[in-house]
Design a protein around this motif. Structure first.
Motif, PDB file in Angstrom:
ATOM      1  N   SER A 154      -0.751   4.715   6.894  1.00  0.00           N
ATOM      2  CA  SER A 154       0.070   3.567   6.528  1.00  0.00           C
ATOM      3  C   SER A 154      -0.637   2.765   5.451  1.00  0.00           C
ATOM      4  CB  SER A 154       0.365   2.700   7.752  1.00  0.00           C
ATOM      5  OG  SER A 154      -0.818   2.203   8.317  1.00  0.00           O
ATOM      6  N   THR A 155       0.168   2.246   4.548  1.00  0.00           N
ATOM      7  CA  THR A 155      -0.334   1.393   3.482  1.00  0.00           C
ATOM      8  C   THR A 155       0.646   0.245   3.282  1.00  0.00           C
ATOM      9  OG1 THR A 155       0.779   2.739   1.806  1.00  0.00           O
ATOM     10  CG2 THR A 155      -1.534   3.238   2.239  1.00  0.00           C
ATOM     11  N   VAL A 156       0.130  -0.871   2.860  1.00  0.00           N
ATOM     12  CA  VAL A 156       0.983  -2.017   2.555  1.00  0.00           C
ATOM     13  C   VAL A 156       1.125  -2.090   1.051  1.00  0.00           C
ATOM     14  CG1 VAL A 156       1.268  -4.504   2.747  1.00  0.00           C
ATOM     15  CG2 VAL A 156       0.248  -3.226   4.640  1.00  0.00           C
ATOM     16  N   ASP A 157       2.382  -2.081   0.593  1.00  0.00           N
ATOM     17  CA  ASP A 157       2.706  -2.156  -0.828  1.00  0.00           C
ATOM     18  C   ASP A 157       3.477  -3.452  -1.040  1.00  0.00           C
ATOM     19  OD1 ASP A 157       3.272  -1.700  -3.471  1.00  0.00           O
ATOM     20  OD2 ASP A 157       4.737  -0.115  -3.116  1.00  0.00           O
ATOM     21  N   GLY A 158       2.755  -4.521  -1.358  1.00  0.00           N
ATOM     22  CA  GLY A 158       3.386  -5.833  -1.480  1.00  0.00           C
ATOM     23  C   GLY A 158       3.824  -6.307  -0.107  1.00  0.00           C
ATOM     24  N   GLN A 159       5.117  -6.491   0.079  1.00  0.00           N
ATOM     25  CA  GLN A 159       5.673  -6.932   1.354  1.00  0.00           C
ATOM     26  C   GLN A 159       6.243  -5.772   2.165  1.00  0.00           C
ATOM     27  OE1 GLN A 159       5.853 -10.086   2.799  1.00  0.00           O
ATOM     28  NE2 GLN A 159       4.348 -10.618   1.243  1.00  0.00           N
ATOM     29  N   GLU A 160       5.961  -4.529   1.747  1.00  0.00           N
ATOM     30  CA  GLU A 160       6.520  -3.361   2.426  1.00  0.00           C
ATOM     31  C   GLU A 160       5.406  -2.518   3.041  1.00  0.00           C
ATOM     32  OE1 GLU A 160      10.015  -0.408   1.385  1.00  0.00           O
ATOM     33  OE2 GLU A 160       8.287  -0.023   0.086  1.00  0.00           O
ATOM     34  N   LEU A 161       5.605  -2.130   4.295  1.00  0.00           N
ATOM     35  CA  LEU A 161       4.686  -1.211   4.954  1.00  0.00           C
ATOM     36  C   LEU A 161       5.239   0.192   4.785  1.00  0.00           C
ATOM     37  CD1 LEU A 161       2.274  -0.546   6.831  1.00  0.00           C
ATOM     38  CD2 LEU A 161       3.867  -0.813   8.746  1.00  0.00           C
ATOM     39  N   VAL A 162       4.421   1.090   4.259  1.00  0.00           N
ATOM     40  CA  VAL A 162       4.819   2.487   4.078  1.00  0.00           C
ATOM     41  C   VAL A 162       4.059   3.317   5.103  1.00  0.00           C
ATOM     42  CG1 VAL A 162       4.911   4.449   2.498  1.00  0.00           C
ATOM     43  CG2 VAL A 162       5.205   2.118   1.608  1.00  0.00           C
ATOM     44  N   ILE A 163       4.812   4.012   5.967  1.00  0.00           N
ATOM     45  CA  ILE A 163       4.225   4.887   6.980  1.00  0.00           C
ATOM     46  C   ILE A 163       4.552   6.317   6.572  1.00  0.00           C
ATOM     47  CG2 ILE A 163       4.190   5.541   9.413  1.00  0.00           C
ATOM     48  CD1 ILE A 163       5.266   2.687  10.026  1.00  0.00           C
ATOM     49  N   SER A 164       3.525   7.116   6.335  1.00  0.00           N
ATOM     50  CA  SER A 164       3.710   8.518   5.933  1.00  0.00           C
ATOM     51  C   SER A 164       3.358   9.417   7.107  1.00  0.00           C
ATOM     52  CB  SER A 164       2.827   8.862   4.742  1.00  0.00           C
ATOM     53  OG  SER A 164       3.145   8.036   3.643  1.00  0.00           O
ATOM     54  N   ILE A 165       4.236  10.382   7.356  1.00  0.00           N
ATOM     55  CA  ILE A 165       4.050  11.295   8.483  1.00  0.00           C
ATOM     56  C   ILE A 165       3.907  12.705   7.942  1.00  0.00           C
ATOM     57  CG2 ILE A 165       5.046  12.182  10.622  1.00  0.00           C
ATOM     58  CD1 ILE A 165       6.696   9.476  10.613  1.00  0.00           C
ATOM     59  N   GLN A 166       2.778  13.343   8.261  1.00  0.00           N
ATOM     60  CA  GLN A 166       2.543  14.716   7.819  1.00  0.00           C
ATOM     61  C   GLN A 166       2.560  15.626   9.051  1.00  0.00           C
ATOM     62  OE1 GLN A 166      -0.183  12.387   6.902  1.00  0.00           O
ATOM     63  NE2 GLN A 166       1.071  11.771   5.183  1.00  0.00           N
ATOM     64  N   GLY A 167       3.262  16.749   8.925  1.00  0.00           N
ATOM     65  CA  GLY A 167       3.291  17.720  10.009  1.00  0.00           C
ATOM     66  C   GLY A 167       4.346  17.397  11.038  1.00  0.00           C
ATOM     67  N   ARG A 168       4.035  17.695  12.298  1.00  0.00           N
ATOM     68  CA  ARG A 168       4.976  17.503  13.401  1.00  0.00           C
ATOM     69  C   ARG A 168       5.021  16.040  13.817  1.00  0.00           C
ATOM     70  NH1 ARG A 168       6.362  22.098  16.318  1.00  0.00           N
ATOM     71  NH2 ARG A 168       6.491  20.886  18.242  1.00  0.00           N
ATOM     72  N   PHE A 169       6.223  15.507  13.944  1.00  0.00           N
ATOM     73  CA  PHE A 169       6.423  14.150  14.438  1.00  0.00           C
ATOM     74  C   PHE A 169       6.999  14.284  15.847  1.00  0.00           C
ATOM     75  CE2 PHE A 169       8.749   9.876  13.590  1.00  0.00           C
ATOM     76  CZ  PHE A 169       7.763   9.181  14.259  1.00  0.00           C
ATOM     77  N   ASP A 170       6.102  14.256  16.825  1.00  0.00           N
ATOM     78  CA  ASP A 170       6.499  14.430  18.217  1.00  0.00           C
ATOM     79  C   ASP A 170       5.652  13.496  19.081  1.00  0.00           C
ATOM     80  OD1 ASP A 170       4.008  15.703  18.340  1.00  0.00           O
ATOM     81  OD2 ASP A 170       4.870  17.703  18.407  1.00  0.00           O
ATOM     82  N   PHE A 171       5.714  13.677  20.389  1.00  0.00           N
ATOM     83  CA  PHE A 171       5.046  12.749  21.293  1.00  0.00           C
ATOM     84  C   PHE A 171       3.548  12.636  21.033  1.00  0.00           C
ATOM     85  CE2 PHE A 171       3.085  11.372  25.288  1.00  0.00           C
ATOM     86  CZ  PHE A 171       3.755  10.170  25.449  1.00  0.00           C
ATOM     87  N   SER A 172       2.927  13.669  20.534  1.00  0.00           N
ATOM     88  CA  SER A 172       1.484  13.599  20.264  1.00  0.00           C
ATOM     89  C   SER A 172       1.153  12.563  19.187  1.00  0.00           C
ATOM     90  CB  SER A 172       0.945  14.971  19.863  1.00  0.00           C
ATOM     91  OG  SER A 172       1.476  15.371  18.619  1.00  0.00           O
ATOM     92  N   ALA A 173       2.143  12.141  18.420  1.00  0.00           N
ATOM     93  CA  ALA A 173       1.940  11.148  17.355  1.00  0.00           C
ATOM     94  C   ALA A 173       2.196   9.723  17.829  1.00  0.00           C
ATOM     95  CB  ALA A 173       2.857  11.473  16.177  1.00  0.00           C
ATOM     96  N   HIS A 174       2.584   9.571  19.095  1.00  0.00           N
ATOM     97  CA  HIS A 174       3.026   8.271  19.603  1.00  0.00           C
ATOM     98  C   HIS A 174       2.031   7.141  19.325  1.00  0.00           C
ATOM     99  CE1 HIS A 174       5.160   5.481  22.186  1.00  0.00           C
ATOM    100  NE2 HIS A 174       4.004   5.205  22.775  1.00  0.00           N
ATOM    101  N   GLN A 175       0.787   7.300  19.762  1.00  0.00           N
ATOM    102  CA  GLN A 175      -0.177   6.211  19.614  1.00  0.00           C
ATOM    103  C   GLN A 175      -0.519   5.943  18.145  1.00  0.00           C
ATOM    104  OE1 GLN A 175      -1.040   4.341  22.393  1.00  0.00           O
ATOM    105  NE2 GLN A 175      -1.582   2.974  20.730  1.00  0.00           N
TER     106      GLN A 175
END
Length: 99
Positions: free
Chosen positions: A5-26
């Motif tokens: 995640s990065t903050v670009d001005g007033q916007e938070l950008v969350i980048s997800i690489q690979g599988r987005f499943d329960f293992s990514a929860h935390q």
């Protein structure tokens, strides 16, 4: 699977690489809950997301609640056709801006 995640001005950008499943929860929750200030808008970049399951849909809904519910400005961008199909079938275009 990696979430950055990065903050670009007033916007938070969350980048997800690979599988987005329960293992990514935390990691996903930490990407927005650990901020000192709440951003004005959020962008979830799925350019490198290869898989999405129902727990990922739930995580997106938790982000929406955290960001203000109906007032939240959240875009989900750079979806592959398969990921976009899952979001569309789930009627997420009514809750998020999907590009």
């Amino acid at each position: 699977m990696a979430i950055t995640s990065t903050v670009d001005g007033q916007e938070l950008v969350i980048s997800i690489q690979g599988r987005f499943d329960f293992s990514a929860h935390q990691d996903f929750r930490n990407s927005y809950e650990s901020l000192d200030d709440n951003p004005k808008s959020y962008r979830v970049d799925m350019n490198e997301t290869t898989y999405l399951d129902s727990s990922a849909l739930g995580m997106l809904l938790l982000l929406r609640d955290h960001a203000g519910g109906n007032k939240a400005e959240i875009s989900i961008v750079n979806c592959s056709p398969d990921v976009k199909k899952i979001l569309t079938i789930s009627n997420f275009e009514q809750l998020f801006t999907i590009q």
